[in-house]
Design a protein around this motif. Structure first.
Motif, mmCIF file in Angstrom:
data_model
loop_
_atom_site.group_PDB
_atom_site.id
_atom_site.type_symbol
_atom_site.label_atom_id
_atom_site.label_comp_id
_atom_site.label_asym_id
_atom_site.label_seq_id
_atom_site.Cartn_x
_atom_site.Cartn_y
_atom_site.Cartn_z
ATOM 1 N N UNK A 189 0.804 -1.294 0.082
ATOM 2 C CA UNK A 189 -0.089 0.152 0.004
ATOM 3 C C UNK A 189 0.867 1.216 0.138
ATOM 4 N N UNK A 190 1.374 1.661 -1.149
ATOM 5 C CA UNK A 190 2.499 2.519 -1.160
ATOM 6 C C UNK A 190 2.088 3.853 -0.956
ATOM 7 N N UNK A 191 0.614 4.022 -1.040
ATOM 8 C CA UNK A 191 0.039 5.421 -1.071
ATOM 9 C C UNK A 191 -0.881 5.624 0.413
ATOM 10 N N UNK A 192 -0.545 4.732 1.358
ATOM 11 C CA UNK A 192 -1.453 4.936 2.391
ATOM 12 C C UNK A 192 -1.034 5.946 3.300
ATOM 13 N N UNK A 193 0.262 6.352 3.471
ATOM 14 C CA UNK A 193 0.791 7.288 4.252
ATOM 15 C C UNK A 193 0.134 8.852 3.719
ATOM 16 N N UNK A 202 -2.357 9.315 1.563
ATOM 17 C CA UNK A 202 -3.621 9.562 1.582
ATOM 18 C C UNK A 202 -4.160 9.903 3.217
ATOM 19 N N UNK A 203 -3.438 9.162 4.128
ATOM 20 C CA UNK A 203 -3.734 9.424 5.434
ATOM 21 C C UNK A 203 -3.136 10.870 5.810
ATOM 22 N N UNK A 204 -2.092 11.249 5.495
ATOM 23 C CA UNK A 204 -1.854 12.684 5.722
ATOM 24 C C UNK A 204 -2.574 13.662 5.247
ATOM 25 N N UNK A 205 -2.955 13.621 3.906
ATOM 26 C CA UNK A 205 -3.933 14.489 3.278
ATOM 27 C C UNK A 205 -5.216 14.451 3.999
ATOM 28 N N UNK A 206 -5.569 13.615 4.718
ATOM 29 C CA UNK A 206 -6.903 13.626 5.306
ATOM 30 C C UNK A 206 -6.674 13.962 6.855
ATOM 31 N N UNK A 207 -5.268 14.461 7.185
ATOM 32 C CA UNK A 207 -5.182 14.574 8.790
ATOM 33 C C UNK A 207 -5.292 13.449 9.763
ATOM 34 N N UNK A 208 -5.044 12.198 9.338
ATOM 35 C CA UNK A 208 -5.259 11.071 9.920
ATOM 36 C C UNK A 208 -3.646 10.212 9.988
ATOM 37 N N UNK A 209 -3.433 9.463 10.962
ATOM 38 C CA UNK A 209 -2.565 8.562 11.121
ATOM 39 C C UNK A 209 -2.775 7.495 9.908
ATOM 40 N N UNK A 210 -1.642 6.662 9.738
ATOM 41 C CA UNK A 210 -2.137 5.737 8.756
ATOM 42 C C UNK A 210 -2.969 4.556 9.366
ATOM 43 N N UNK A 235 -11.672 10.225 3.328
ATOM 44 C CA UNK A 235 -10.731 9.504 2.557
ATOM 45 C C UNK A 235 -10.576 9.696 1.164
ATOM 46 N N UNK A 236 -11.780 10.660 0.792
ATOM 47 C CA UNK A 236 -11.863 11.158 -0.704
ATOM 48 C C UNK A 236 -10.726 11.707 -1.088
ATOM 49 N N UNK A 237 -10.097 11.555 -2.225
ATOM 50 C CA UNK A 237 -8.724 11.749 -2.761
ATOM 51 C C UNK A 237 -8.572 11.960 -4.205
ATOM 52 N N UNK A 238 -7.892 12.652 -4.826
ATOM 53 C CA UNK A 238 -7.777 12.583 -6.148
ATOM 54 C C UNK A 238 -6.787 11.593 -6.582
ATOM 55 N N UNK A 268 -3.665 4.840 -12.084
ATOM 56 C CA UNK A 268 -3.456 5.930 -11.382
ATOM 57 C C UNK A 268 -4.373 6.277 -10.111
ATOM 58 N N UNK A 269 -4.939 5.129 -9.549
ATOM 59 C CA UNK A 269 -5.415 5.442 -8.066
ATOM 60 C C UNK A 269 -4.460 5.294 -7.047
ATOM 61 N N UNK A 270 -4.938 5.806 -5.790
ATOM 62 C CA UNK A 270 -3.734 5.624 -4.710
ATOM 63 C C UNK A 270 -4.206 4.401 -4.123
ATOM 64 N N UNK A 271 -3.169 3.916 -4.075
ATOM 65 C CA UNK A 271 -2.973 2.522 -3.527
ATOM 66 C C UNK A 271 -2.932 2.265 -1.959
ATOM 67 N N UNK A 272 -3.927 1.679 -1.298
ATOM 68 C CA UNK A 272 -3.820 1.617 0.092
ATOM 69 C C UNK A 272 -3.345 0.211 0.629
ATOM 70 N N UNK A 273 -3.568 -0.846 -0.232
ATOM 71 C CA UNK A 273 -3.046 -2.192 0.335
ATOM 72 C C UNK A 273 -3.145 -3.138 -0.896
ATOM 73 N N UNK A 274 -3.215 -4.359 -0.581
ATOM 74 C CA UNK A 274 -3.464 -5.516 -1.455
ATOM 75 C C UNK A 274 -4.103 -6.574 -0.801
ATOM 76 N N UNK A 275 -5.273 -7.256 -1.623
ATOM 77 C CA UNK A 275 -5.605 -8.548 -0.903
ATOM 78 C C UNK A 275 -5.323 -9.573 -1.710
#
Length: 235
Positions: free
Chosen positions: A104-108, A110-118, A151-154, A185-192
């Motif tokens: 999930x290389x984009x998790x951090x 996306x979280x930072x943009x939302x003002x959240x921890x991972x 978590x809405x993001x570009x 081009x989506x933001x990757x949070x993880x993998x199933x």
């Protein structure tokens, strides 16, 4: 009241547009109309295919025409509920996800943009029910509504040339799962590790429009034991 439009698609299909926005309410109208057609198909209808805000209805031009079909579809479309679909619609699936790190290389970001921890961002993603609005772009790729607003993001400014199969990604207000390796081009949070698409199976896609997904966080060791298996049913 959401807009309602009927558009011809060549001489064998009608596109029913049920709204101008991409959200849970419009998706619910699309899925409700799709269900109504499948339950009692108007004369000549061959197939219906949901999208995020419209329904493609294919028909046999030897049995019906555009005007006749629109007349049959209009009352069904007008009655489609403009509210989230009923809670028990479709199948429920439990989808394990390894969040963050290489998976999930984009998790951090996306979280930072939302003002959240991972950790808080993961909790937000797994803390809601996601609903499959449509399959598209790639065979078996689900576009899911239900992403928490925080978590809405570009999309990424530069798409990746290869996104791993099983990647769970977000963009706008949607979550998707890449069924195969592909550019994206989506933001990757993880993998199933779950297998969601098998071209040799019937049907090849495990998920279908209207299904509900509950994501659960697992670690790498747990994921290794689930690799290549279908997700388990919930409920």
């Amino acid at each position: 009241m959401q807009s309602l439009r009927f558009l011809p698609a060549a001489d064998t299909a009608v596109v029913v547009e049920l709204g101008d926005t991409i959200d849970e309410a419009v998706s619910s109208r699309v899925l409700a109309l799709d269900e109504a057609i499948r339950r009692d198909p108007p004369a000549g209808v061959l197939e219906s295919v949901p999208t995020l805000r419209s329904l493609l209805v294919l028909y046999d031009p030897l049995r019906t025409g555009h005007d006749e079909l629109v007349a049959a579809l209009a009352p069904l479309a007008a009655g489609a509920p403009c509210a989230p679909a009923h809670a028990d619609a479709g199948e429920e699936w439990i989808v394990p996800v390894v969040y963050g790190g290489e998976d999930g290389p984009d998790l951090e970001q996306v979280a930072a943009a939302a003002g959240l921890s991972a950790t808080a961002a993961v909790a937000a993603h797994i803390g809601t029910v996601h609903r499959v609005a449509m399959l598209g772009h790639l065979p078996g790729l689900p576009y899911c509504t239900g992403l928490p607003t925080v978590l809405h993001t570009g999309r990424r400014p530069q798409p990746r040339t290869r996104v791993a199969a099983g990647s769970v990604a977000v963009a706008g207000g949607l979550t998707c799962i890449y069924p195969v390796a592909a550019p994206g081009g989506w933001q990757i949070l993880g993998r199933t590790p779950a297998l969601l698409f098998d071209p040799a199976a019937s049907p090849p896609a495990v998920l279908a429009p209207g299904d509900r997904l509950r994501f659960v966080a697992v670690d790498a060791a747990e994921a290794a034991g689930l690799e290549g298996r279908p997700p388990r049913r919930g409920g």
